[in-house]
Design a protein around this motif. Sequence first.
Motif, PDB file in Angstrom:
ATOM      1  N   ALA A  72       0.653  -9.569  -5.859  1.00  0.00           N
ATOM      2  CA  ALA A  72       0.193 -10.311  -6.293  1.00  0.00           C
ATOM      3  C   ALA A  72      -0.515 -11.241  -5.076  1.00  0.00           C
ATOM      4  O   ALA A  72      -1.537 -11.755  -5.386  1.00  0.00           O
ATOM      5  CB  ALA A  72       0.037 -11.769  -7.665  1.00  0.00           C
ATOM      6  N   ASN A  73       0.373 -11.728  -4.696  1.00  0.00           N
ATOM      7  CA  ASN A  73      -0.162 -12.546  -3.754  1.00  0.00           C
ATOM      8  C   ASN A  73      -0.399 -12.185  -2.008  1.00  0.00           C
ATOM      9  O   ASN A  73      -0.309 -12.146  -0.904  1.00  0.00           O
ATOM     10  CB  ASN A  73       0.625 -13.695  -3.041  1.00  0.00           C
ATOM     11  N   THR A  74      -0.759 -10.406  -1.999  1.00  0.00           N
ATOM     12  CA  THR A  74      -1.268  -9.662  -1.213  1.00  0.00           C
ATOM     13  C   THR A  74      -2.678  -9.456  -0.761  1.00  0.00           C
ATOM     14  O   THR A  74      -2.900  -9.170  -2.032  1.00  0.00           O
ATOM     15  CB  THR A  74      -0.292  -8.471  -0.831  1.00  0.00           C
ATOM     16  N   ASP A  75      -3.513  -9.071  -0.128  1.00  0.00           N
ATOM     17  CA  ASP A  75      -4.866  -8.736   0.566  1.00  0.00           C
ATOM     18  C   ASP A  75      -5.055  -7.487  -0.324  1.00  0.00           C
ATOM     19  O   ASP A  75      -3.918  -6.585  -0.245  1.00  0.00           O
ATOM     20  CB  ASP A  75      -5.667  -9.949   1.996  1.00  0.00           C
ATOM     21  N   PRO A  76      -6.148  -7.229  -1.442  1.00  0.00           N
ATOM     22  CA  PRO A  76      -5.797  -5.972  -1.920  1.00  0.00           C
ATOM     23  C   PRO A  76      -5.795  -5.331  -1.255  1.00  0.00           C
ATOM     24  O   PRO A  76      -5.935  -3.676  -1.295  1.00  0.00           O
ATOM     25  CB  PRO A  76      -7.063  -6.753  -2.725  1.00  0.00           C
ATOM     26  N   LYS A  77      -6.736  -5.812  -0.066  1.00  0.00           N
ATOM     27  CA  LYS A  77      -7.172  -3.879   0.759  1.00  0.00           C
ATOM     28  C   LYS A  77      -5.633  -3.576   2.022  1.00  0.00           C
ATOM     29  O   LYS A  77      -5.856  -2.424   2.605  1.00  0.00           O
ATOM     30  CB  LYS A  77      -7.901  -4.904   2.264  1.00  0.00           C
ATOM     31  N   LYS A  78      -4.290  -4.586   1.903  1.00  0.00           N
ATOM     32  CA  LYS A  78      -3.953  -4.829   2.311  1.00  0.00           C
ATOM     33  C   LYS A  78      -2.345  -3.966   1.946  1.00  0.00           C
ATOM     34  O   LYS A  78      -1.230  -3.898   2.096  1.00  0.00           O
ATOM     35  CB  LYS A  78      -2.916  -5.460   3.418  1.00  0.00           C
ATOM     36  N   ARG A  79      -2.936  -4.248   0.037  1.00  0.00           N
ATOM     37  CA  ARG A  79      -1.461  -3.828  -0.274  1.00  0.00           C
ATOM     38  C   ARG A  79      -0.616  -2.154  -0.186  1.00  0.00           C
ATOM     39  O   ARG A  79      -1.342  -1.478  -0.608  1.00  0.00           O
ATOM     40  CB  ARG A  79      -2.295  -3.663  -1.630  1.00  0.00           C
ATOM     41  N   PRO A  80       0.553  -2.199   0.150  1.00  0.00           N
ATOM     42  CA  PRO A  80       0.998  -0.662  -0.213  1.00  0.00           C
ATOM     43  C   PRO A  80       1.274  -0.358  -1.741  1.00  0.00           C
ATOM     44  O   PRO A  80       0.281  -0.677  -2.626  1.00  0.00           O
ATOM     45  CB  PRO A  80       1.813  -1.425   0.184  1.00  0.00           C
ATOM     46  N   ASN A  81       1.653   1.157  -1.409  1.00  0.00           N
ATOM     47  CA  ASN A  81       1.140   1.975  -2.854  1.00  0.00           C
ATOM     48  C   ASN A  81       2.713   1.504  -3.129  1.00  0.00           C
ATOM     49  O   ASN A  81       3.671   2.056  -2.899  1.00  0.00           O
ATOM     50  CB  ASN A  81       1.244   3.379  -2.253  1.00  0.00           C
ATOM     51  N   THR A  82       2.951   0.520  -4.069  1.00  0.00           N
ATOM     52  CA  THR A  82       3.889   0.635  -5.070  1.00  0.00           C
ATOM     53  C   THR A  82       3.903   0.465  -6.597  1.00  0.00           C
ATOM     54  O   THR A  82       2.581   1.133  -6.783  1.00  0.00           O
ATOM     55  CB  THR A  82       4.130  -1.348  -5.052  1.00  0.00           C
ATOM     56  N   PHE A  83       4.865   0.707  -6.945  1.00  0.00           N
ATOM     57  CA  PHE A  83       5.123   0.688  -8.554  1.00  0.00           C
ATOM     58  C   PHE A  83       4.100  -0.727  -9.273  1.00  0.00           C
ATOM     59  O   PHE A  83       4.462  -0.781 -10.227  1.00  0.00           O
ATOM     60  CB  PHE A  83       6.370   1.192  -9.107  1.00  0.00           C
TER      61      PHE A  83
END
Length: 177
Positions: free
Chosen positions: A65-76
């Motif tokens: 939730a606190n990571t920039d949407p453009k930098k979010r890793p592919n997580t579950f």
Amino acid sequence: MNARRTPWWHPLIALLLGALAGIGIAVLGEHYSVTLIGAPWFVAALLIIVGIVVLVLALNVHKYANTDPKKRPNTFVNPTLAFNTLVLCKALILAGAALAGWYGGQIIPSISHFEASFYEHAVVECAVTAVVCLIDMVIGLVGEHLCQLPPTEGPENPKLEAAARKRDVAPAATKNM
């Protein structure tokens, strides 16, 4: 959907009700000569595992939730998992409080018989399990806080508030010069 934080008095009421039930079951066990007190060691171990799993899930939701949407890793992490994690945290708060009261309540009438081997083991088991339940309650409170979403691009966003203050202060500062 806007989820609310668990009020402080909900765990308190659960703790008190659990304590009353624990005292009642210990007194009934003494009265009818039935062994109803104590907790197997695997209960404390299982409660620790549940607390760790919920904390890991809450940390994943917080990181996502606190990571920039453009930098979010592919997580579950998805919205359903995030919501379920929040529900688990709320359930862990109330269950931890109620079970801590339950096991702590069993200690109160049993402590007077501590010299007997059975009661000594039962009191120690209940004390350890009550502490584990309190730790789970704290993990639930922390996890609930971690599942809180940062403000969106609305009026509560700190970036927009700073820009609005800067915009409002700048004209006033130039008029005084």
